[in-house]
Design a protein around this motif. Structure first.
Motif, PDB file in Angstrom:
ATOM      1  N   ASP A 131       0.822  -1.214   0.000  1.00 45.41           N
ATOM      2  CA  ASP A 131       0.000   0.000   0.000  1.00 45.41           C
ATOM      3  C   ASP A 131       0.854   1.260   0.000  1.00 45.41           C
ATOM      4  O   ASP A 131       0.439   2.309  -0.492  1.00 45.41           O
ATOM      5  CB  ASP A 131      -0.920   0.007   1.233  1.00 45.41           C
ATOM      6  N   ALA A 132       2.051   1.143   0.588  1.00 49.55           N
ATOM      7  CA  ALA A 132       2.941   2.309   0.664  1.00 49.55           C
ATOM      8  C   ALA A 132       3.867   2.416  -0.547  1.00 49.55           C
ATOM      9  O   ALA A 132       4.763   3.250  -0.571  1.00 49.55           O
ATOM     10  CB  ALA A 132       3.771   2.236   1.942  1.00 49.55           C
ATOM     11  N   GLY A 133       3.660   1.548  -1.547  1.00 44.81           N
ATOM     12  CA  GLY A 133       4.527   1.556  -2.721  1.00 44.81           C
ATOM     13  C   GLY A 133       5.387   0.314  -2.772  1.00 44.81           C
ATOM     14  O   GLY A 133       5.395  -0.490  -1.829  1.00 44.81           O
ATOM     15  N   PRO A 134       6.125   0.101  -3.875  1.00 45.59           N
ATOM     16  CA  PRO A 134       6.934  -1.105  -4.018  1.00 45.59           C
ATOM     17  C   PRO A 134       8.098  -1.146  -3.022  1.00 45.59           C
ATOM     18  O   PRO A 134       8.709  -0.126  -2.726  1.00 45.59           O
ATOM     19  CB  PRO A 134       7.449  -1.028  -5.462  1.00 45.59           C
ATOM     20  N   VAL A 135       8.348  -2.351  -2.487  1.00 50.05           N
ATOM     21  CA  VAL A 135       9.476  -2.574  -1.573  1.00 50.05           C
ATOM     22  C   VAL A 135      10.430  -3.556  -2.239  1.00 50.05           C
ATOM     23  O   VAL A 135      10.036  -4.672  -2.586  1.00 50.05           O
ATOM     24  CB  VAL A 135       8.986  -3.153  -0.221  1.00 50.05           C
ATOM     25  N   ARG A 136      11.680  -3.148  -2.414  1.00 55.51           N
ATOM     26  CA  ARG A 136      12.666  -4.014  -3.068  1.00 55.51           C
ATOM     27  C   ARG A 136      13.317  -4.914  -2.018  1.00 55.51           C
ATOM     28  O   ARG A 136      14.012  -4.439  -1.120  1.00 55.51           O
ATOM     29  CB  ARG A 136      13.713  -3.177  -3.795  1.00 55.51           C
ATOM     30  N   ALA A 137      13.088  -6.216  -2.144  1.00 59.17           N
ATOM     31  CA  ALA A 137      13.618  -7.179  -1.179  1.00 59.17           C
ATOM     32  C   ALA A 137      14.952  -7.756  -1.624  1.00 59.17           C
ATOM     33  O   ALA A 137      15.793  -8.107  -0.802  1.00 59.17           O
ATOM     34  CB  ALA A 137      12.610  -8.314  -0.970  1.00 59.17           C
ATOM     35  N   VAL A 138      15.138  -7.922  -2.936  1.00 57.26           N
ATOM     36  CA  VAL A 138      16.392  -8.448  -3.495  1.00 57.26           C
ATOM     37  C   VAL A 138      16.833  -7.482  -4.582  1.00 57.26           C
ATOM     38  O   VAL A 138      16.036  -7.081  -5.442  1.00 57.26           O
ATOM     39  CB  VAL A 138      16.200  -9.867  -4.067  1.00 57.26           C
ATOM     40  N   ASP A 139      18.119  -7.114  -4.550  1.00 59.20           N
ATOM     41  CA  ASP A 139      18.605  -6.037  -5.424  1.00 59.20           C
ATOM     42  C   ASP A 139      19.906  -6.432  -6.119  1.00 59.20           C
ATOM     43  O   ASP A 139      20.997  -6.257  -5.584  1.00 59.20           O
ATOM     44  CB  ASP A 139      18.816  -4.771  -4.580  1.00 59.20           C
ATOM     45  N   GLY A 140      19.774  -7.047  -7.313  1.00 58.67           N
ATOM     46  CA  GLY A 140      20.948  -7.341  -8.134  1.00 58.67           C
ATOM     47  C   GLY A 140      21.813  -8.479  -7.618  1.00 58.67           C
ATOM     48  O   GLY A 140      23.045  -8.388  -7.627  1.00 58.67           O
ATOM     49  N   VAL A 141      21.198  -9.576  -7.194  1.00 60.65           N
ATOM     50  CA  VAL A 141      21.940 -10.729  -6.654  1.00 60.65           C
ATOM     51  C   VAL A 141      22.381 -11.654  -7.779  1.00 60.65           C
ATOM     52  O   VAL A 141      21.576 -12.020  -8.647  1.00 60.65           O
ATOM     53  CB  VAL A 141      21.074 -11.496  -5.635  1.00 60.65           C
ATOM     54  N   SER A 142      23.654 -12.059  -7.758  1.00 59.09           N
ATOM     55  CA  SER A 142      24.186 -13.038  -8.711  1.00 59.09           C
ATOM     56  C   SER A 142      24.926 -14.122  -7.929  1.00 59.09           C
ATOM     57  O   SER A 142      25.838 -13.816  -7.152  1.00 59.09           O
ATOM     58  CB  SER A 142      25.142 -12.370  -9.708  1.00 59.09           C
ATOM     59  N   LEU A 143      24.497 -15.379  -8.117  1.00 63.47           N
ATOM     60  CA  LEU A 143      25.087 -16.509  -7.400  1.00 63.47           C
ATOM     61  C   LEU A 143      25.110 -17.726  -8.318  1.00 63.47           C
ATOM     62  O   LEU A 143      24.222 -17.900  -9.159  1.00 63.47           O
ATOM     63  CB  LEU A 143      24.267 -16.871  -6.155  1.00 63.47           C
ATOM     64  N   ASP A 144      26.120 -18.578  -8.159  1.00 64.99           N
ATOM     65  CA  ASP A 144      26.165 -19.875  -8.840  1.00 64.99           C
ATOM     66  C   ASP A 144      26.295 -20.972  -7.796  1.00 64.99           C
ATOM     67  O   ASP A 144      26.969 -20.799  -6.770  1.00 64.99           O
ATOM     68  CB  ASP A 144      27.367 -19.955  -9.790  1.00 64.99           C
ATOM     69  N   VAL A 145      25.651 -22.113  -8.074  1.00 62.63           N
ATOM     70  CA  VAL A 145      25.768 -23.284  -7.201  1.00 62.63           C
ATOM     71  C   VAL A 145      26.270 -24.442  -8.044  1.00 62.63           C
ATOM     72  O   VAL A 145      25.631 -24.818  -9.037  1.00 62.63           O
ATOM     73  CB  VAL A 145      24.418 -23.665  -6.553  1.00 62.63           C
ATOM     74  N   GLN A 146      27.416 -25.008  -7.659  1.00 64.67           N
ATOM     75  CA  GLN A 146      28.025 -26.095  -8.429  1.00 64.67           C
ATOM     76  C   GLN A 146      27.500 -27.456  -7.959  1.00 64.67           C
ATOM     77  O   GLN A 146      27.018 -27.589  -6.827  1.00 64.67           O
ATOM     78  CB  GLN A 146      29.559 -26.059  -8.277  1.00 64.67           C
ATOM     79  N   PRO A 147      27.568 -28.493  -8.809  1.00 61.30           N
ATOM     80  CA  PRO A 147      27.120 -29.834  -8.403  1.00 61.30           C
ATOM     81  C   PRO A 147      27.847 -30.305  -7.141  1.00 61.30           C
ATOM     82  O   PRO A 147      29.064 -30.154  -7.020  1.00 61.30           O
ATOM     83  CB  PRO A 147      27.491 -30.708  -9.600  1.00 61.30           C
ATOM     84  N   GLY A 148      27.101 -30.847  -6.201  1.00 63.68           N
ATOM     85  CA  GLY A 148      27.698 -31.379  -4.977  1.00 63.68           C
ATOM     86  C   GLY A 148      28.201 -30.335  -4.006  1.00 63.68           C
ATOM     87  O   GLY A 148      28.863 -30.669  -3.023  1.00 63.68           O
ATOM     88  N   GLU A 149      27.864 -29.070  -4.224  1.00 58.71           N
ATOM     89  CA  GLU A 149      28.356 -27.991  -3.359  1.00 58.71           C
ATOM     90  C   GLU A 149      27.278 -27.565  -2.372  1.00 58.71           C
ATOM     91  O   GLU A 149      26.089 -27.592  -2.675  1.00 58.71           O
ATOM     92  CB  GLU A 149      28.748 -26.789  -4.233  1.00 58.71           C
ATOM     93  N   VAL A 150      27.716 -27.167  -1.173  1.00 53.36           N
ATOM     94  CA  VAL A 150      26.804 -26.561  -0.202  1.00 53.36           C
ATOM     95  C   VAL A 150      27.112 -25.069  -0.154  1.00 53.36           C
ATOM     96  O   VAL A 150      28.184 -24.658   0.291  1.00 53.36           O
ATOM     97  CB  VAL A 150      26.955 -27.177   1.199  1.00 53.36           C
ATOM     98  N   LEU A 151      26.178 -24.270  -0.657  1.00 54.68           N
ATOM     99  CA  LEU A 151      26.304 -22.818  -0.608  1.00 54.68           C
ATOM    100  C   LEU A 151      25.411 -22.297   0.507  1.00 54.68           C
ATOM    101  O   LEU A 151      24.196 -22.479   0.472  1.00 54.68           O
ATOM    102  CB  LEU A 151      25.875 -22.188  -1.942  1.00 54.68           C
TER     103      LEU A 151
END
Length: 562
Positions: free
Chosen positions: A17-37
């Motif tokens: 109601d108060a206008g748009p709220v940006r929760a995520v702003d330009g996030v870049s991530l990679d997850v490789q096979p078998g990796e815990v990020l």
């Protein structure tokens, strides 16, 4: 190897109601096979919104841009943001699955766990009930549910909290996804069960090659399980690094502050000595505000079930102005004792004197004079606050109930003083509970507990659901208020480091019995009992190398215990 998930310049806004709220702003991530990020950050940092975007689980009020590309085990790629709803249904469970924070809210109470696991299998292919049931039994065995052939036909309420979390992991694992998103999978669990769940996730990662995105605020869990860490703050990734580099040499100021806020066992010894030195002479001989002798609490059996003894012969005391930390795993009897002290659970045997009132056999009129002298801080203020009342009305409730004020309006001056005491602006009194963050609600809950200037405060897991930075502020506030107001306190928690910071003495419960008691230096510095040693070894420490040694020590303890 190509990434199983590749997030590029992700931005998410929510319409309000108060206008748009940006929760995520330009996030870049990679997850490789078998990796815990591990994705870490305080409440509101955008980590859960990022996780839900990976599965396309955002509400209709969300506007998303960027790309989230998933790569399945068959090599097919899908951009979650741009595909149809039908395609998303195919991807969920098969390419990516989610383990939610609270298993009780995920599992349907009217269906057996086997049916719920089989439902996911049959939704993704033409599979017979017999084959789906067999696969459900296999996956229950994989996640460590004992006697899976029999337990497959049980309902969720017939499992413990840790077992329910294993079942939710089984539901995520059953179709063999290349990526599992685990959103705070151990937050509501005690340290021993948490250690088991972390071992399970590590085993699944090693055995199946499944990648894991771990959303958490527990830096000890990050040190225990993660390969790489992304730190989020106000919707942005402020730092990314391998886990050893991040803990050994953090670069961002926010990361340094986050790690500094993590409580560590041993830090409370100096504080306890300061509090002891400030006490008046002869304090130890003063009459305890709580004295339990041979306390027994039994829940009567129902529907042909035998009675259950939750607390069995416990003896302890809390003196004026003293903080007693009560620790132990789920089912040890901690909350039962807390509720008995508050007069919310009847005493079955032995003696329990609270503020001069004998609770064994006490009637409502006997408790009437005692109740205003006692405050209670609940574990989850979101459910203990009436959602239809403002914060000021909630905090004023004890004052109105006990005749200290005619109505909430008459109590407003006292409410404003309490809100300022817990470092909340007076204006927050006009807000509703859902308009406050978790940490703000917990501070308001503390204000309500202190409204009547109690001689005794019972705090039941008051910081378990808070992230580390908010928890640090609430704990510091609690310590300051206790020093200033001088109330005695029973502080119930499964986090030994938190109890060490606040408590003068620590009591360890195991299956309803008191197994060890003493100062933090005695109980946590030189534990005598094997169970206390297991509790300490189960608590993950925020240091990857130290945690690896810690984990080996826990395995050795388990082996020696049988």
């Amino acid at each position: 190897m190509s990434a199983v998930a590749s997030i590029t310049d992700l931005a998410v806004s929510f319409a309000t109601d108060a206008g748009p709220v940006r929760a995520v702003d330009g996030v870049s991530l990679d997850v490789q096979p078998g990796e815990v990020l591990a994705v870490v950050g305080e409440s509101g940092s955008g980590k859960t919104v990022t996780a839900k975007t990976i599965l396309g689980l955002l509400p209709e009020t969300a506007t998303t841009s960027g790309a989230v590309v998933l790569t399945g085990r068959d090599g097919a790629t899908t951009d979650v943001i741009s595909v149809s709803a039908a395609r998303l249904r195919q991807v969920r469970g098969r390419d990516v699955a989610m383990v939610f924070q609270e298993p009780s809210s995920v599992l349907n109470p009217v269906y057996t766990v086997g049916w719920q696991i089989a439902e996911g299998i049959r939704a993704h292919g033409d599979v017979s009930k017999k084959v789906a049931r067999r696969r459900a039994i296999e996956v229950l065995g994989t996640v460590g549910i004992p006697d899976p052939e029999h337990r497959v036909d049980h309902y969720p309420h017939q499992f413990s909290g840790g077992q329910k979390q294993r079942i939710v992991i089984a539901m995520a694992l059953v179709l063999g996804p290349s990526l599992i998103v685990a959103d705070e999978p151990t937050t509501a669990l005690d340290v021993t069960v948490q250690a088991e769940i972390l071992d399970l996730l590590r085993h699944l990662r090693d055995e199946t090659g499944t990648a894991i995105v771990l959303i958490t605020h527990n830096m000890g869990v990050v040190a225990d399980l993660a390969d790489r860490v992304a730190v989020m703050y106000q919707g942005k990734v402020v730092e990314q690094a391998p886990v050893k580099d991040l803990f050994g040499d953090p670069q961002a100021d926010y990361t340094k502050a986050l790690l500094k806020a993590v409580p560590r066992v041993g830090e409370g010894t100096a504080r306890a000595l300061e509090r002891a030195a400030a006490r008046p002479e002869g304090w130890e001989a003063s009459e305890p505000v709580v004295r339990a002798e041979g306390l027994t609490i039994t829940y009567p059996g129902r529907f042909r079930q035998p009675a259950f003894t939750a607390v069995n012969g416990v003896s302890l005391a809390i003196r004026p102005g003293e903080v007693l930390g009560l620790v132990g795993e789920s089912g040890s009897g901690k909350t039962t004792i807390a509720r008995a002290i508050a007069g919310l659970t009847p005493v079955s045997g032995g003696s329990l004197r609270v503020l001069g009132t004998e609770m064994h056999g006490a009637k409502g009129r006997d408790l009437k004079a005692m109740r205003p002298r006692l405050g209670f801080v609940f574990q989850d203020p979101a459910t203990s606050f009436n959602p239809l009342l403002t914060i000021a009305e909630c905090v004023a409730e004890p004052l109105v109930v006990h005749g200290r004020a005619r109505n909430p309006e008459a109590a407003r001056q006292r409410v404003d003083e309490l809100l300022e005491a817990v470092q909340l602006p007076r204006s927050y009194g006009d807000r509703f509970p859902h308009e406050l963050s978790g940490g703000q609600r917990q501070r308001a809950s503390l204000a309500r507990g202190l409204a009547l200037d109690p001689e005794l405060l019972v705090a039941d897991e008051p910081t378990s659901a808070l992230d580390v930075s908010v928890q640090a502020r609430v704990l510091e506030l609690f310590a300051e208020l206790q020093k200033e107001l001088g109330f005695a306190c029973l502080f119930v928690s499964h986090d030994l480091a938190v109890v060490d910071l606040l408590a003068d003495r620590i009591a360890v419960l195991y299956r309803g019995q008191l197994v060890e008691e003493g100062t933090g230096a005695e109980v946590l510095g030189a534990p005598r009992e094997t169970y206390t040693k297991q509790l300490l070894a189960s608590l993950p420490v925020p240091d990857p190398e130290a945690q690896a040694d810690h984990r080996e020590g826990l395995r050795a303890l388990r082996a020696s215990a049988g």
